[in-house]
Motif scaffolding. Sequence first.
Motif, PDB file in Angstrom:
ATOM      1  N   GLU A  63       0.832  -1.214   0.000  1.00  0.00           N
ATOM      2  CA  GLU A  63       0.000   0.000   0.000  1.00  0.00           C
ATOM      3  C   GLU A  63       0.861   1.256   0.000  1.00  0.00           C
ATOM      4  OE1 GLU A  63      -2.436  -0.737   3.430  1.00  0.00           O
ATOM      5  OE2 GLU A  63      -4.000  -1.732   2.243  1.00  0.00           O
ATOM      6  N   ILE A  64       1.947   1.226   0.755  1.00  0.00           N
ATOM      7  CA  ILE A  64       2.865   2.367   0.776  1.00  0.00           C
ATOM      8  C   ILE A  64       3.477   2.559  -0.608  1.00  0.00           C
ATOM      9  CG2 ILE A  64       5.084   3.191   1.691  1.00  0.00           C
ATOM     10  CD1 ILE A  64       4.237   1.790   4.366  1.00  0.00           C
ATOM     11  N   LEU A  65       3.921   1.460  -1.214  1.00  0.00           N
ATOM     12  CA  LEU A  65       4.485   1.541  -2.569  1.00  0.00           C
ATOM     13  C   LEU A  65       3.458   2.047  -3.579  1.00  0.00           C
ATOM     14  CD1 LEU A  65       6.669  -1.679  -2.854  1.00  0.00           C
ATOM     15  CD2 LEU A  65       7.443   0.678  -3.034  1.00  0.00           C
ATOM     16  N   GLU A  66       2.253   1.562  -3.478  1.00  0.00           N
ATOM     17  CA  GLU A  66       1.193   2.004  -4.393  1.00  0.00           C
ATOM     18  C   GLU A  66       0.966   3.514  -4.275  1.00  0.00           C
ATOM     19  OE1 GLU A  66      -3.392   0.812  -5.500  1.00  0.00           O
ATOM     20  OE2 GLU A  66      -2.730   0.644  -3.422  1.00  0.00           O
ATOM     21  N   THR A  67       0.880   4.000  -3.059  1.00  0.00           N
ATOM     22  CA  THR A  67       0.683   5.435  -2.833  1.00  0.00           C
ATOM     23  C   THR A  67       1.851   6.233  -3.403  1.00  0.00           C
ATOM     24  OG1 THR A  67      -0.570   4.966  -0.823  1.00  0.00           O
ATOM     25  CG2 THR A  67       0.311   7.195  -1.058  1.00  0.00           C
ATOM     26  N   TYR A  68       3.059   5.770  -3.168  1.00  0.00           N
ATOM     27  CA  TYR A  68       4.246   6.454  -3.670  1.00  0.00           C
ATOM     28  C   TYR A  68       4.246   6.486  -5.204  1.00  0.00           C
ATOM     29  CZ  TYR A  68       9.102   7.171  -5.011  1.00  0.00           C
ATOM     30  OH  TYR A  68      10.240   7.622  -5.611  1.00  0.00           O
ATOM     31  N   LEU A  69       3.970   5.325  -5.819  1.00  0.00           N
ATOM     32  CA  LEU A  69       3.993   5.255  -7.283  1.00  0.00           C
ATOM     33  C   LEU A  69       2.888   6.101  -7.917  1.00  0.00           C
ATOM     34  CD1 LEU A  69       4.871   1.488  -7.761  1.00  0.00           C
ATOM     35  CD2 LEU A  69       6.353   3.469  -8.174  1.00  0.00           C
ATOM     36  N   LYS A  70       1.723   6.139  -7.309  1.00  0.00           N
ATOM     37  CA  LYS A  70       0.650   7.002  -7.818  1.00  0.00           C
ATOM     38  C   LYS A  70       1.080   8.465  -7.774  1.00  0.00           C
ATOM     39  CE  LYS A  70      -3.503   4.327  -6.790  1.00  0.00           C
ATOM     40  NZ  LYS A  70      -4.688   4.240  -5.936  1.00  0.00           N
ATOM     41  N   GLN A  71       1.683   8.844  -6.650  1.00  0.00           N
ATOM     42  CA  GLN A  71       2.137  10.226  -6.496  1.00  0.00           C
ATOM     43  C   GLN A  71       3.199  10.557  -7.550  1.00  0.00           C
ATOM     44  OE1 GLN A  71       3.846  10.997  -2.657  1.00  0.00           O
ATOM     45  NE2 GLN A  71       3.826  13.208  -2.933  1.00  0.00           N
ATOM     46  N   ARG A  72       4.152   9.660  -7.749  1.00  0.00           N
ATOM     47  CA  ARG A  72       5.192   9.880  -8.763  1.00  0.00           C
ATOM     48  C   ARG A  72       4.589   9.961 -10.163  1.00  0.00           C
ATOM     49  NH1 ARG A  72      10.184  11.356  -8.564  1.00  0.00           N
ATOM     50  NH2 ARG A  72      10.525   9.982 -10.307  1.00  0.00           N
ATOM     51  N   PHE A  73       3.615   9.128 -10.449  1.00  0.00           N
ATOM     52  CA  PHE A  73       2.966   9.129 -11.750  1.00  0.00           C
ATOM     53  C   PHE A  73       2.266  10.470 -12.001  1.00  0.00           C
ATOM     54  CE2 PHE A  73      -0.836   8.272 -14.353  1.00  0.00           C
ATOM     55  CZ  PHE A  73      -0.221   7.851 -15.529  1.00  0.00           C
ATOM     56  N   LEU A  74       1.525  10.941 -10.980  1.00  0.00           N
ATOM     57  CA  LEU A  74       0.834  12.224 -11.135  1.00  0.00           C
ATOM     58  C   LEU A  74       1.822  13.376 -11.311  1.00  0.00           C
ATOM     59  CD1 LEU A  74      -2.019  11.784  -8.498  1.00  0.00           C
ATOM     60  CD2 LEU A  74      -2.213  11.669 -11.008  1.00  0.00           C
ATOM     61  N   GLU A  75       2.922  13.338 -10.562  1.00  0.00           N
ATOM     62  CA  GLU A  75       3.953  14.367 -10.718  1.00  0.00           C
ATOM     63  C   GLU A  75       4.554  14.319 -12.121  1.00  0.00           C
ATOM     64  OE1 GLU A  75       6.749  13.599  -7.587  1.00  0.00           O
ATOM     65  OE2 GLU A  75       5.413  14.375  -6.021  1.00  0.00           O
ATOM     66  N   GLN A  76       4.797  13.124 -12.611  1.00  0.00           N
ATOM     67  CA  GLN A  76       5.377  12.976 -13.952  1.00  0.00           C
ATOM     68  C   GLN A  76       4.403  13.475 -15.027  1.00  0.00           C
ATOM     69  OE1 GLN A  76       8.571  11.952 -14.270  1.00  0.00           O
ATOM     70  NE2 GLN A  76       8.396  12.604 -16.397  1.00  0.00           N
ATOM     71  N   GLN A  77       3.132  13.201 -14.834  1.00  0.00           N
ATOM     72  CA  GLN A  77       2.132  13.712 -15.783  1.00  0.00           C
ATOM     73  C   GLN A  77       2.132  15.240 -15.788  1.00  0.00           C
ATOM     74  OE1 GLN A  77      -1.587  11.842 -14.659  1.00  0.00           O
ATOM     75  NE2 GLN A  77      -1.562  10.677 -16.579  1.00  0.00           N
ATOM     76  N   LYS A  78       2.237  15.835 -14.614  1.00  0.00           N
ATOM     77  CA  LYS A  78       2.256  17.300 -14.509  1.00  0.00           C
ATOM     78  C   LYS A  78       3.478  17.865 -15.239  1.00  0.00           C
ATOM     79  CE  LYS A  78       1.043  19.169 -10.554  1.00  0.00           C
ATOM     80  NZ  LYS A  78       1.133  19.654  -9.152  1.00  0.00           N
ATOM     81  N   VAL A  79       4.630  17.245 -15.045  1.00  0.00           N
ATOM     82  CA  VAL A  79       5.854  17.689 -15.706  1.00  0.00           C
ATOM     83  C   VAL A  79       5.708  17.528 -17.218  1.00  0.00           C
ATOM     84  CG1 VAL A  79       8.298  17.137 -16.049  1.00  0.00           C
ATOM     85  CG2 VAL A  79       7.354  17.248 -13.737  1.00  0.00           C
TER      86      VAL A  79
END
Length: 89
Positions: A63-79
């Motif tokens: 669950e921690i990894l999932e939350t981290y990866l979702k956050q990274r994905f959203l940040e990457q989409q923003k960039v």
Amino acid sequence: MCCGSRRFPSRDEPTPPAIDNTAVDDLRDRLVETEERLERARAREAELTLRLEEMKRFVSVMEILETYLKQRFLEQQKVNRLISPVPES
């Protein structure tokens, strides 16, 4: 005598066994088997409890990894949106 012609045994006289020794032995054997099964069941319960705790920790990490990866994905989409050129209409 107040109790008729029947006489009660005194404390010094041995009393005859009320139950056949074979039945007693059978009950003792069954008790031993039941106690052994109970011991195995308790050991199995302890093993399963340990495995459950390990699985809970694993799920927590996932669950921690999932939350981290979702956050990274959203940040990457923003960039990517910031970097990508805006199409002219």
